[in-house]
Design an enzyme around this catalytic site. Structure first.
Site, PDB file in Angstrom:
ATOM      1  CD  GLU A 126      59.609  49.738 -69.469  1.00 56.95           C
ATOM      2  OE1 GLU A 126      59.978  50.225 -70.539  1.00 56.95           O
ATOM      3  OE2 GLU A 126      59.673  48.520 -69.227  1.00 56.95           O
ATOM      4  CG  HIS A 203      63.380  42.668 -66.384  1.00 59.53           C
ATOM      5  ND1 HIS A 203      62.943  41.464 -66.899  1.00 59.53           N
ATOM      6  CD2 HIS A 203      62.412  43.566 -66.655  1.00 59.53           C
ATOM      7  CE1 HIS A 203      61.760  41.641 -67.472  1.00 59.53           C
ATOM      8  NE2 HIS A 203      61.407  42.908 -67.334  1.00 59.53           N
ATOM      9  CG  ASP A 235      63.905  38.271 -66.757  1.00 59.08           C
ATOM     10  OD1 ASP A 235      64.503  39.223 -66.231  1.00 59.08           O
ATOM     11  OD2 ASP A 235      63.381  38.331 -67.885  1.00 59.08           O
TER      12      ASP A 235
HETATM   13  O1  9MR Z   1      59.418  40.343 -73.520  1.00 58.97           O
HETATM   14  C1  9MR Z   1      59.143  41.368 -74.430  1.00 58.97           C
HETATM   15  C2  9MR Z   1      59.830  41.086 -75.761  1.00 58.97           C
HETATM   16  O2  9MR Z   1      59.279  39.931 -76.365  1.00 58.97           O
HETATM   17  C3  9MR Z   1      59.700  42.285 -76.685  1.00 58.97           C
HETATM   18  O3  9MR Z   1      60.454  42.061 -77.848  1.00 58.97           O
HETATM   19  C4  9MR Z   1      60.177  43.527 -75.966  1.00 58.97           C
HETATM   20  C5  9MR Z   1      60.050  44.751 -76.840  1.00 58.97           C
HETATM   21  O4  9MR Z   1      60.444  45.912 -76.200  1.00 58.97           O
HETATM   22  O5  9MR Z   1      59.425  43.717 -74.780  1.00 58.97           O
HETATM   23  C6  9MR Z   1      59.632  42.686 -73.865  1.00 58.97           C
HETATM   24  O6  9MR Z   1      58.945  42.950 -72.650  1.00 58.97           O
HETATM   25  C7  9MR Z   1      59.285  44.136 -71.939  1.00 58.97           C
HETATM   26  C8  9MR Z   1      58.060  44.573 -71.206  1.00 58.97           C
HETATM   27  O7  9MR Z   1      56.993  44.750 -72.095  1.00 58.97           O
HETATM   28  C9  9MR Z   1      58.297  45.847 -70.418  1.00 58.97           C
HETATM   29  N1  9MR Z   1      59.435  45.708 -69.548  1.00 58.97           N
HETATM   30  C10 9MR Z   1      60.642  45.220 -70.134  1.00 58.97           C
HETATM   31  C11 9MR Z   1      60.383  43.915 -70.894  1.00 58.97           C
HETATM   32  C12 9MR Z   1      61.673  43.375 -71.476  1.00 58.97           C
HETATM   33  O8  9MR Z   1      62.146  44.226 -72.474  1.00 58.97           O
END
Ligand code: 9MR
Length: 315
Positions: A126, A203, A235
């Site tokens: 990102e 997503h 998802d």
């Molecule tokens: O699924 C992850 C969630 O448990 C965390 O709280 C969150 C914190 O930012 O990150 C989520 O995973 C992310 C991933 O690492 C990068 N892309 C977006 C995902 C969804 O936020």
């Protein structure tokens, strides 16, 4: 699914949390259905490197051991990101040389710890904004834009066999952000930086879908650069409670995206961002939404599961 995926030459996977591997349903479904796992949070900076001089590998080690015991690959997520940073990094005050040393040591230690055990790494996650500019994050501010290529070079030095990916969201289609990612990775390749793939997070929601033709062309342009593509975090969130129609629509989207991946030259992994609706980031992040995964809260397969299975069976 994994049996048919193997025949198709694709990895099918889910992001997992070490904490749940002790749950019978969770572990059994993972073993039976998937041949690649992603470390959802266990390898993020604050989890794995909470203090400057201490690493905490226990959770990721559990995931890697579980995968090894069950003949699965692992996607390591993620080495360089702007979120989930420990305080000593987020609020750190160091010279540019020290920042480079911090990032180098982090990458070399984490990738080195899993040398030969992690199949693919999301090296940089990102780093691009919606308008195509570089995201302002601690690494850009303290090191400069070269943090990206340095990260790939250090990861490659630590494990020359691992596949190294740039990963991002909203880059599934053709848009200014995916154009910028394209230019970024093309530039890296031209400079001889070791990069092997691009991760499309995917997503999505049923009322905001990427255009299938555009996703196909987008994957093709990355493949034409010689890069693999992985769908890394799929998802499909639904408004709660979902109707039968929503679940059917969701199943179609999962199916269509898998079809696009299978029909691409080198779309080699299809990873879902979780296993069961019981544990998913969606309800916390999107008020009123959920039900985004392919198994429901009681581990019952949803229409989306059957649509993926059928698609993998066909060929
Ligand atoms: O699924 C992850 C969630 O448990 C965390 O709280 C969150 C914190 O930012 O990150 C989520 O995973 C992310 C991933 O690492 C990068 N892309 C977006 C995902 C969804 O936020």
């Amino acid at each position: 699914m994994r049996t048919f995926a193997e025949k198709q030459g694709i990895y099918i996977g889910a992001a997992v949390d070490a904490e749940h591997l002790g749950e019978k349903n969770y572990a059994e479904i993972l073993k039976r259905q998937f041949n690649i796992l992603a470390t959802e949070n266990a390898l993020k900076f604050e989890e794995v490197h909470p203090k400057r001089n201490s690493y905490s590998f226990a959770n990721a080690d559990k995931i890697v051991a579980f995968a090894e015991a069950n003949g699965m690959k692992v996607r390591g997520h993620t080495l360089v990101w702007h979120l989930q940073l420990p305080e000593w990094v987020a609020d750190g005050n160091y010279s540019r040389e020290e920042w480079k040393n911090i990032l180098r040591e982090h990458i070399k230690t984490v990738v080195g710890h899993y040398k030969g055990k992690i199949y693919a790494w999301d090296v940089v996650n990102e780093a691009i904004n919606k308008d195509g500019s570089l995201r302002e994050n601690v690494w850009l501010e303290k090191i400069g834009p070269e943090y990206i290529e340095l990260a790939f070079r250090w990861a490659h030095e630590a494990d020359p066999e691992a596949l190294l990916f740039y990963n991002d969201y909203s880059i599934e289609s053709l848009n200014p952000k995916s154009d910028a990612v394209y230019e970024l990775v093309k530039g890296l390749i031209e400079k001889g930086v070791p990069i092997h793939g691009v991760g499309l997070q995917m997503h999505v929601s049923i009322d905001n879908l990427p255009n299938l033709q555009a996703v196909t062309s987008n994957i093709k342009r990355f493949n034409d650069l010689g890069l693999e593509v992985h769908i890394t975090e799929m998802d499909v969130r639904l408004k709660l409670p979902p109707t039968q129609e929503d679940l059917t629509k969701q199943a179609e989207i999962y199916r269509d995206m898998l079809k696009v991946c299978l029909s691409s030259e080198k779309c080699t992994a299809f990873v879902i961002w979780g296993l069961t609706d019981r544990y998913s980031w969606i309800p916390e992040a999107f008020n009123g939404y959920g039900s985004a995964l392919i198994f429901d809260e009681s581990y019952k397969p949803k229409p989306a599961y059957y649509s993926l299975l059928e698609t993998l069976k066909e060929s």
